[in-house]
Design an enzyme around this catalytic site. Structure first.
Site, PDB file in Angstrom:
ATOM      1  CG  ASN A  33      62.179  64.040  18.695  1.00  0.00           C
ATOM      2  OD1 ASN A  33      63.837  62.980  18.840  1.00  0.00           O
ATOM      3  ND2 ASN A  33      62.024  64.833  19.552  1.00  0.00           N
ATOM      4  CD  GLU A  80      59.987  68.841  20.244  1.00  0.00           C
ATOM      5  OE1 GLU A  80      59.653  68.282  21.039  1.00  0.00           O
ATOM      6  OE2 GLU A  80      60.447  70.246  20.539  1.00  0.00           O
ATOM      7  CB  CYS A 130      57.017  59.744  16.755  1.00  0.00           C
ATOM      8  SG  CYS A 130      56.392  60.947  18.403  1.00  0.00           S
ATOM      9  CD  GLU A 172      59.676  55.806  18.156  1.00  0.00           C
ATOM     10  OE1 GLU A 172      60.300  57.023  18.070  1.00  0.00           O
ATOM     11  OE2 GLU A 172      58.963  55.134  19.268  1.00  0.00           O
ATOM     12  CB  CYS A 211      54.284  57.551  21.915  1.00  0.00           C
ATOM     13  SG  CYS A 211      53.757  57.880  19.655  1.00  0.00           S
ATOM     14  CB  CYS A 242      55.164  55.040  17.188  1.00  0.00           C
ATOM     15  SG  CYS A 242      56.198  56.884  16.999  1.00  0.00           S
TER      16      CYS A 242
END
Length: 160
Positions: free
Chosen positions: A62, A64, A73, A75, A112, A115
Site C-alpha cells: 500500500n 498512502e 492498496c 493488491e 477491501c 481491490c
C-alpha cells in the site's frame, strides 16, 4: 418471490508453516513487500504477492498519500503492475498480509471492496479463478479458491 442462498468456502490454515510450499513462499514475499509499504497515516501496512502463469512473481504494497483517496492498496498496486507488464499472463494466486504499527493483527485480513472488484476484473479477463491467501501479521491464514468466494454476486462487464 424466490430466495437464494449464497455460500463461500474458506480454508483456514493454523499458520504460514501449514501452507503448501508454493503458497508459503508467495506469502513470504508478500511479507517482505509489506515491510516496504508507505503507510505514515494509517500505520496499517499491507503487502501482496502474485504468482503468474509465466513464472513471474509480482509484489506490491500500500502507498498512502496525505490526500487519502490518492493512495493505492497493495493488491491493486501488484495486479495493475502485472497487467501493465505482462498483459497476457494469468494470475494464478495472490498472497496478502497486513500489519499495524499500533496493534497486533492476528486474524486474516481480506481485501477491501475496491481491490475485490479489481481482482474480479482479472478473473473475468483471464477466464479462470485466482486463489487468494490472506493473513494478518501472525496467526491463521485463510484461502479462497476464487474472488467469487469473497465477492458473490459481483459486478462485471456482462452488465454493460
Amino acid at each position: 418471490m424466490k430466495e437464494i442462498q449464497v455460500t463461500a468456502t474458506v480454508q483456514l490454515f493454523d499458520d504460514i508453516d501449514e501452507l503448501p510450499a508454493q503458497a508459503k513462499q508467495l506469502m513470504l514475499q508478500a511479507i517482505e513487500a509489506r515491510k516496504k509499504a508507505y503507510a505514515p497515516y494509517s500505520k496499517f501496512r499491507v503487502g501482496a504477492a502474485l504468482s503468474l502463469d509465466n513464472g513471474e512473481i509480482i509484489t506490491g504494497n500500500n502507498q498512502e498519500n496525505a490526500a487519502y483517496p490518492s493512495g493505492l492498496c497493495a493488491e491493486r498496486v501488484a495486479i495493475y503492475y502485472a497487467g501493465a507488464q505482462y498483459p497476457d499472463a494469468k494470475v494464478l494466486s495472490i498472497a496478502i498480509t497486513a500489519a499495524s504499527s499500533t496493534t497486533q493483527v492476528n486474524e486474516p485480513i481480506s481485501s477491501c471492496g475496491s481491490c475485490r472488484q479489481s481482482i474480479a476484473e482479472y478473473e473475468q479477463k483471464q477466464k479462470s479463478p485466482i486463489a487468494i491467501y490472506f493473513m494478518g501479521e501472525l496467526g491463521k491464514v485463510a484461502k479462497v479458491n476464487s474472488l467469487k468466494d469473497l465477492l458473490p454476486l459481483g459486478f462485471d462487464n456482462s452488465f454493460l
